[in-house]
Structure formats: structure tokens, C-alpha cells
Design a protein around this motif. Structure first.
Motif, PDB file in Angstrom:
ATOM      1  N   ASP B 208       0.969  -1.221  -0.126  1.00  0.00           N
ATOM      2  CA  ASP B 208       0.213   0.073  -0.230  1.00  0.00           C
ATOM      3  C   ASP B 208       0.892   1.276   0.125  1.00  0.00           C
ATOM      4  O   ASP B 208       1.154   1.617   1.021  1.00  0.00           O
ATOM      5  CB  ASP B 208      -0.981  -0.131   1.376  1.00  0.00           C
ATOM      6  CG  ASP B 208      -1.988   1.102   1.313  1.00  0.00           C
ATOM      7  OD1 ASP B 208      -2.188   1.851  -0.099  1.00  0.00           O
ATOM      8  OD2 ASP B 208      -2.769   0.934   2.015  1.00  0.00           O
ATOM      9  N   ARG B 210       2.767   5.007  -0.400  1.00  0.00           N
ATOM     10  CA  ARG B 210       2.464   6.224  -0.064  1.00  0.00           C
ATOM     11  C   ARG B 210       2.684   6.918  -1.498  1.00  0.00           C
ATOM     12  O   ARG B 210       3.807   7.070  -1.998  1.00  0.00           O
ATOM     13  CB  ARG B 210       3.501   6.883   0.996  1.00  0.00           C
ATOM     14  CG  ARG B 210       3.308   6.275   2.412  1.00  0.00           C
ATOM     15  CD  ARG B 210       4.262   6.684   3.294  1.00  0.00           C
ATOM     16  NE  ARG B 210       5.575   5.998   2.998  1.00  0.00           N
ATOM     17  CZ  ARG B 210       6.444   6.548   2.825  1.00  0.00           C
ATOM     18  NH1 ARG B 210       6.784   7.736   3.238  1.00  0.00           N
ATOM     19  NH2 ARG B 210       7.687   6.179   2.040  1.00  0.00           N
ATOM     20  N   LEU B 244      -2.236   7.251   0.823  1.00  0.00           N
ATOM     21  CA  LEU B 244      -2.049   5.991   0.461  1.00  0.00           C
ATOM     22  C   LEU B 244      -2.867   5.403  -0.853  1.00  0.00           C
ATOM     23  O   LEU B 244      -3.921   5.988  -1.044  1.00  0.00           O
ATOM     24  CB  LEU B 244      -2.344   4.877   1.727  1.00  0.00           C
ATOM     25  CG  LEU B 244      -1.721   5.049   3.050  1.00  0.00           C
ATOM     26  CD1 LEU B 244      -2.112   4.471   4.027  1.00  0.00           C
ATOM     27  CD2 LEU B 244      -0.119   4.874   2.745  1.00  0.00           C
ATOM     28  N   SER B 246      -4.504   3.130  -1.067  1.00  0.00           N
ATOM     29  CA  SER B 246      -5.831   2.460  -0.727  1.00  0.00           C
ATOM     30  C   SER B 246      -6.651   3.541  -0.326  1.00  0.00           C
ATOM     31  O   SER B 246      -7.816   3.690  -0.691  1.00  0.00           O
ATOM     32  CB  SER B 246      -5.808   1.713   0.435  1.00  0.00           C
ATOM     33  OG  SER B 246      -4.964   2.415   1.644  1.00  0.00           O
ATOM     34  N   GLN B 247      -6.192   5.036   0.325  1.00  0.00           N
ATOM     35  CA  GLN B 247      -7.065   5.914   0.296  1.00  0.00           C
ATOM     36  C   GLN B 247      -7.454   6.593  -0.873  1.00  0.00           C
ATOM     37  O   GLN B 247      -8.543   6.950  -1.186  1.00  0.00           O
ATOM     38  CB  GLN B 247      -6.294   6.917   1.043  1.00  0.00           C
ATOM     39  CG  GLN B 247      -6.201   6.833   2.542  1.00  0.00           C
ATOM     40  CD  GLN B 247      -5.476   8.065   3.056  1.00  0.00           C
ATOM     41  OE1 GLN B 247      -4.004   8.371   3.043  1.00  0.00           O
ATOM     42  NE2 GLN B 247      -5.924   8.952   3.946  1.00  0.00           N
TER      43      GLN B 247
END
Lengths: 271, 340
Positions: B208, B210, B244, B246-247
């Protein structure tokens, strides 16, 4: 999580991606509400951790230096619970690069506040006033055989001392007793470990004989003790002899703490 | 005093915007070069960046020595070299030739010139590479743990090498190297913006990363300031904070397809065949290990704060592409409504 509206708001933030992650990837919300919640039973009931010396922790940035043991880094996780629950401080641990090569482990480690053990990251966190934790023994400590328990290994190259000096923060020695007995390492599948690119692959009385059941840590009694902070503000980070001396001083302090703490604890497997 | 500024890469979005904003200043004469003429920058909200008539366009292939003639005849004092392709070019070798040989030609022409006083070069944070050995945050003085060995990042490393050589040979010229994070915004067309506009987002299983973005408005303003004031040195340029991956996908409300790293690479090869996406090895590395930089130095040097941080730059990109219908969130809200 106290009530339903709060839980719903939390879930909504998670689904929408509307939460904060710092530049190291630390997701404080996830750590506090999920990860620590899962670790807490282990801390309270399984290992019955007793923590002391918290009043000695400086209010600002400091470098916590601890011994490392137990085959799997449960001592790091318990240190995190101890500092979160009893000192209300997040601890930012410095981990080996192996962690960041492996899938899942790398991003979990970042999300729970930890980062790669390198001077840049250590300096940056310490300058931000964070409580940084480091295990200078590294794999030599965590992967040592059961026969050598509570004997501190060599302390890396002392890079952690240089970081503390550069940031002008004290070093807090920390002894962790109990982790040595959770997975007593009585052998090592060295060849297989090398093939898999791992530093060691332990053989314990239960692993791998009992399969996944062998991964259950033995319920030893734990104690964590923080010692008097060691000042570094007068020292010169560019003088190797100073670094050696401080490194030795920290190492001896922790060894001494370990010996007394271990006597105080008594047998490993008692209530 | 009037300036004469040469901008390379005006046929592409950022180059065109920089040329337009510079040409908007009556004290600045702007000559734009590229192989294709500039079109009006896309997007409704680009601050009225219609190409002004005062922008002069000269058709030049940067790989040819024609540029030297333009610089010699037009009394140019500032060169803004924006033309750095992040791909996917039609072929990797064409992209490399454009980036590396193009920069060599630009700098060779600048070195010959007696009038050039300021050179601004667009680089990228990809020069830091992306590996598990990276420090979490790169400053300009940190050496990369594993320098990029291929693609765009490697081109940029070579470009920066030429720029350093040029700065050494011409200490009288103020040289600015700007390492931009991934650009985000209404008009940006990059491997990463193309990635985020797919219906399903493949991710590397168990990683994941950054990510860090700079909004195109901020990038244009940074380039404008560097072109009109002396700011010698190398600077990271990125919106503060990180997101991230995922964000990012949750904010877009897109489904993901986590695939193991080797399969991700294979998928990349296939996608490359389709010429729509760029899953080069460096892109795979970024999608696994991510990267973040510190741009404090740039903010201090310019005395100006970027308008967007990483998250707001990304949100603006989603809004401008109409990627706002977040199905999982809508479903959750409906269910939560029932529970309440």
C-alpha cells in the motif's frame, strides 16, 4: 468505540478514505481503534505485562533503546501497547528493511507508526519530538538461541546514538523481560532460511511440530522497565570514540536492568 | 526590463500553461518550441489560460540542433525546459531520445549563448527511485537507496547529470532544477492519471504505497516563479502530506484488483501492448513501495506556499474527471440510514 453513531462515523471515514496518514504512513486512527485493540488482550491477560519507570520518560522527543528477543517481534508490539496505554504516547519504532520487502508486513508496519531503521528517518522523527524506539541488537538479538537468553548481543554500529545526539534528545534505556520464553529457539533451519531469504527459521519445542498451533506464544510473565534517561546533548556525533562509549554505557545499563528485573520476576511461567 | 523566455514542450499541457501564464505578463516575450503547436490548455477551470496571441511558436524538434539557431537569433535570457516525457511514448527508445538527447541539445545551445542568464529544468521525484530501503521522506540532499535503473526516472537522473555539468561550466547562469512529484489536475495526462481513471484498479497484493501529488496549478506557478526570479539550486516540489494508494482508491470509490507482484508485472506488459497504460518496472516499484519527499526548501526559497496539498490536489483531479459517484459510500450511507 463507545456507541453506534461513533462506530458508523468511523466506518464511513474508512470507506470514504477521509482519514489522515502522516508522511511516514502512520494511520493513528487505525492503530488506536483496531490494531491496539487486538493486541491488548495479549498484553493484559496472556503475558500479564507489568510496566514500570514510565514517570522517567521525557515529555518531548526521546530515543527508547530496548533489548530484542523472542524470535517474532512481539516485544516491539508489547512495547507499543505499554507506551500507548500507560504513557499515552505513540512510539515510532525503527524496523529492519526485511519488513518492508515483505508483502503485508511492510504497510502494516508503516500504518502502525513504524519506519525503516535509517538515519534519515530516525533524525526526522526525533526532530518532530516523537518517541522513537529502536532495538540495536537487531536479528542477532531476536534470533538468538534460547540458551543465550537475557544476554545482550552486540549493539549494531551505534548509529542510534549518533541520531540521538544530532537531534539533541536523551536515550531512554528499556529492559523487556519475558519475551525470551515465548518461542524458545532450540534449533534453526539455516539452509531453508537462506533459501527463503530469511535471517533464521526457528525450531521451538512446538514449532513446526504442531503446525500453526506452534505459533501460539507461550504465556510467560512479562515485565517492561524504563530507566533513567541518558543525556546526549554534550556529546559530539562526529566523534566515533564518544559514540562507542555511549553505546557501551547504554548496553551495560540495559544488561544490568535485565538482570535485576529478571530476578524480580522469578520463574517465567507463574501467574 | 523585458525578458525573453524560451519554453520547451509547449505542445503538451504543462508547457502550454507555463508559456501562457508567462506570455500574460506584458514585460515578457515568450517563444514556445515543440514538434506540435500548442493547443489551448484543456479544462474549464484553468484560470483563463487561453493562449495569448503574444506567444510565438517555433516548430523545433529538440533532438536536432535547430534550437541553437532560435536561441542565438532571439536574444533569449531565460530557458524553461519543461519538455520531459513521462511516457508512454510510442516507444521507450523514442521517449529516452526525446528526454536525454533533447536536454543535451537544449543545454548545448544554452552554453553557447551569450544572452542566457537563467535556466529552469523540470525534473521529477522519480530520480529517488522507489525501494524498500528508501527513507520515508527524501530531501534534496538524500542519496537514493536504489537509483532508478530504467524508464522515466533514469532519464531524469541523466538529465540532472547534464544540468549539473552545465551549471559547473557556466557558473554565471542561474540554474534551477525542479523535482516535481506526480502531477494531478484537470488537464494532466500521465501514466498515473490514466491509472486512476480505469474502471478497475489493479494493485500489488500486500503493498500500500504512499503517493504524493502536486496540483498542476501549483506546478505552473512554481515554474513561473522560477522563470521570472533567480532561484538557483535543486528543489523538491510536492504538495504536503501523502495519500496511501488505498486511500486514493477509496476516495475514487473504485474497485481494486490486488494481484501478486509478478502477475502485476505481466499485466503491465499486456497493458503496454494496448498502449493505454504504462506499467513499467519503475511504475511497479512505485505501486509497491511508494515515495515521499520534503519540499520545505522550495517553500522557503520561493517564500510561497503551494495552494494544494496532496489530498486536495487528488480530490480536485477526481472532481474534474467526474469521478465522484462513490458507490461503496452510497451503499454504506443507505445501510447506515436504516440502522439509525
Amino acid at each position: 468505540m463507545k456507541d453506534l453513531p461513533e462506530l458508523l462515523a468511523f466506518l464511513r471515514r474508512r470507506i470514504a478514505g477521509e482519514y489522515e496518514v502522516d508522511e511516514f504512513g502512520y494511520d493513528a486512527e487505525l492503530t488506536d481503534t483496531v490494531v491496539l485493540e487486538l493486541l491488548r488482550p495479549l498484553y493484559r491477560h496472556w503475558f500479564r505485562v507489568e510496566t514500570s519507570g514510565l514517570e522517567l520518560l521525557p515529555a518531548d522527543g526521546a530515543l527508547v533503546v530496548a533489548n530484542h528477543s523472542g524470535t517474532l517481534p512481539l516485544d516491539a508490539l508489547m512495547l507499543q501497547v505499554a507506551l500507548h496505554d500507560e504513557a499515552h504516547r505513540p512510539v515510532r519504532l525503527l524496523a529492519a528493511d526485511l519488513v518492508y520487502r515483505l508483502p503485508f508486513l511492510g504497510h502494516l508496519s508503516r500504518k502502525t507508526g513504524h519506519t525503516l531503521a535509517c538515519p534519515e528517518d530516525a533524525d526526522r522523527l526525533l526532530r518532530q519530538g516523537e518517541l522513537v524506539g529502536v532495538f540495536p541488537e537487531g536479528f542477532k538479538g531476536i534470533g538468538k538461541p534460547f540458551g543465550q537468553r537475557y544476554r545482550l548481543q552486540r549493539f549494531g554500529r551505534g548509529g542510534f546514538v549518533a541520531s540521538a545526539i544530532r537531534a539533541g534528545v536523551p536515550i531512554v534505556p528499556c529492559a523487556i523481560v519475558g519475551a525470551e520464553e515465548i518461542y524458545p529457539k532450540i534449533g534453526d533451519f539455516g539452509l531453508l532460511a537462506r533459501t527463503l531469504g530469511l535471517p533464521y527459521l526457528p525450531m521451538t519445542p512446538l514449532f513446526p511440530w504442531l503446525g500453526p498451533l506452534g505459533l501460539v506464544p507461550l504465556p510467560s510473565k512479562w515485565m517492561i522497565e524504563f530507566g533513567d534517561p541518558i543525556k546526549t546533548d554534550q556529546a559530539d556525533a562526529d566523534d566515533p570514540m564518544t559514540l562507542f562509549n555511549i553505546t557501551d554505557h547504554v548496553r551495560e545499563t540495559i544488561q544490568h536492568q535485565l538482570d535485576t528485573l529478571r530476578t524480580r520476576r522469578g520463574p517465567a511461567f507463574q501467574r | 526590463m523585458t525578458h525573453t523566455v524560451l519554453v520547451t514542450g509547449v505542445g503538451r499541457h504543462v508547457g502550454a500553461r507555463v508559456a501562457a501564464v508567462l506570455a500574460g505578463d506584458p514585460a515578457v516575450r515568450v517563444i514556445g518550441v515543440d514538434t506540435v503547436p500548442p493547443t489551448s490548455p484543456r479544462g474549464e477551470r484553468d484560470g483563463g489560460a487561453q493562449l495569448p496571441d503574444s506567444l510565438e511558436f517555433v516548430r523545433v524538434d529538440l533532438r536536432s540542433p535547430d534550437l541553437a539557431r532560435v536561441i542565438a537569433t532571439a536574444d533569449i535570457d531565460t530557458v524553461v525546459h519543461v519538455s520531459l516525457l513521462s511516457g508512454p511514448a510510442r516507444s521507450r527508445s523514442a521517449m529516452k531520445e526525446h528526454n536525454v538527447i533533447g536536454t543535451m541539445q537544449v543545454l548545448a545551445a544554452c552554453q553557447r549563448s551569450g544572452t542566457v542568464r537563467r535556466v529552469v529544468v523540470r525534473s521529477t521525484t522519480a530520480v529517488y527511485g522507489s525501494s524498500p530501503l528508501d527513507p520515508a521522506v527524501y530531501t534534496e540532499s538524500t542519496d537514493p537507496a536504489e537509483p532508478p535503473s530504467s524508464g522515466y526516472g533514469k532519464d531524469a537522473v541523466e538529465v540532472e547529470g547534464f544540468v549539473r555539468g552545465f551549471a559547473r561550466r557556466r557558473p554565471d547562469v542561474a540554474v534551477t532544477t525542479l523535482r516535481f512529484a506526480n502531477l494531478m489536475g484537470p488537464g494532466v495526462d500521465s501514466p498515473l492519471t490514466r491509472f486512476f481513471t480505469q474502471p478497475v484498479l489493479p494493485t500489488v497484493l500486500g503493498f500500500d504505497p504512499r503517493l504524493q501529488f502536486i496540483h498542476e496549478d501549483d506546478a505552473v506557478e512554481v515554474l513561473r516563479r522560477s522563470a521570472t526570479e533567480d532561484h538557483p539550486g535543486t528543489f523538491n516540489a510536492a504538495g504536503s502530506g501523502v495519500l496511501l494508494l488505498s486511500q486514493c482508491v477509496r476516495r475514487a470509490g473504485r474497485p481494486t484488483l490486488p494481484v501478486p507482484a509478478p502477475a502485476f508485472r505481466l499485466l503491465g506488459e499486456l497493458a503496454r501492448g494496448l498502449e493505454r497504460l504504462d506499467f513499467s518496472p519503475e511504475q511497479v516499484a512505485l505501486m509497491s513501495h511508494g515515495r515521499a519527499v520534503d519540499s520545505t526548501r522550495l517553500r522557503a526559497e520561493l517564500g510561497w506556499n503551494l495552494t494544494y496539498d496532496t489530498a486536495s490536489a487528488y480530490d480536485d483531479f477526481l472532481r474534474s474527471r467526474g469521478l465522484t459517484g462513490n458507490l461503496p459510500l452510497a451503499v454504506f450511507d443507505a445501510l447506515a440510514g436504516l440502522v439509525r
